[in-house]
Design a protein around this motif. Sequence first.
Motif, PDB file in Angstrom:
ATOM      1  N   SER A  17     -43.776 -14.369  99.596  1.00  0.00           N
ATOM      2  CA  SER A  17     -42.845 -14.164  98.487  1.00  0.00           C
ATOM      3  C   SER A  17     -41.407 -14.257  98.963  1.00  0.00           C
ATOM      4  CB  SER A  17     -43.063 -12.775  97.868  1.00  0.00           C
ATOM      5  OG  SER A  17     -44.357 -12.646  97.318  1.00  0.00           O
ATOM      6  N   ARG A  19     -37.247 -13.712  97.118  1.00  0.00           N
ATOM      7  CA  ARG A  19     -36.437 -13.402  95.939  1.00  0.00           C
ATOM      8  C   ARG A  19     -35.084 -14.072  96.107  1.00  0.00           C
ATOM      9  NH1 ARG A  19     -33.545  -7.886  93.872  1.00  0.00           N
ATOM     10  NH2 ARG A  19     -33.874  -8.139  91.620  1.00  0.00           N
ATOM     11  N   SER A  21     -31.272 -15.034  94.799  1.00  0.00           N
ATOM     12  CA  SER A  21     -30.183 -14.469  94.005  1.00  0.00           C
ATOM     13  C   SER A  21     -29.120 -15.526  93.779  1.00  0.00           C
ATOM     14  CB  SER A  21     -29.556 -13.265  94.728  1.00  0.00           C
ATOM     15  OG  SER A  21     -30.498 -12.250  94.952  1.00  0.00           O
ATOM     16  N   PHE A  80     -31.624 -13.815  89.196  1.00  0.00           N
ATOM     17  CA  PHE A  80     -32.648 -13.691  90.225  1.00  0.00           C
ATOM     18  C   PHE A  80     -33.824 -14.617  89.936  1.00  0.00           C
ATOM     19  CE2 PHE A  80     -30.746 -10.121  92.273  1.00  0.00           C
ATOM     20  CZ  PHE A  80     -30.176  -9.348  91.271  1.00  0.00           C
ATOM     21  N   GLN A  82     -37.708 -14.297  91.338  1.00  0.00           N
ATOM     22  CA  GLN A  82     -38.757 -13.723  92.169  1.00  0.00           C
ATOM     23  C   GLN A  82     -39.889 -14.729  92.269  1.00  0.00           C
ATOM     24  OE1 GLN A  82     -38.918 -10.665  93.834  1.00  0.00           O
ATOM     25  NE2 GLN A  82     -40.790 -11.550  94.719  1.00  0.00           N
ATOM     26  N   ASN A  84     -43.530 -15.494  93.937  1.00  0.00           N
ATOM     27  CA  ASN A  84     -44.723 -14.952  94.577  1.00  0.00           C
ATOM     28  C   ASN A  84     -45.770 -16.046  94.749  1.00  0.00           C
ATOM     29  OD1 ASN A  84     -43.550 -12.339  94.485  1.00  0.00           O
ATOM     30  ND2 ASN A  84     -44.394 -11.992  92.437  1.00  0.00           N
TER      31      ASN A  84
END
Length: 127
Positions: A17, A19, A21, A80, A82, A84
């Motif tokens: 994963s 994340r 920004s 953002f 995210q 996964n």
Amino acid sequence: QVQMVESGGGSVQTGGSLRLSCVASGLPVSAHHMAWFRQAPGKEREGVTSISPGGSITYSLDSVKGRFTMSRDNAKNTLFLQMNSLIPEDTAMYYCAAGRKDPFTIDPATPSWYKWWGQGTQVTVSS
């Protein structure tokens, strides 16, 4: 002057994963259509996901549905992504985009629809 700076990219193995920004300055993220795009070597830039000023997700690439989630922090003026269950096919430079050039059309998955772009952050997924 509008500036958008992405961060959070890196190298991960399949199933990992990340994340991402995107910090915006010079424009309020809550007032504009915003999106994440990606571009792999030798391929065209493609829309990953987009959000309206009202906070609704307006587009999601089929291959990332259920794995990627876009969100926005209006107080931090930050977007953002995210990510996964990453797979090698997700390897690309990821860009955030904001603001539509044409106020009379809605085309959130098309790169040319957007006015402002960040410089990108590289995501590499190894098998």
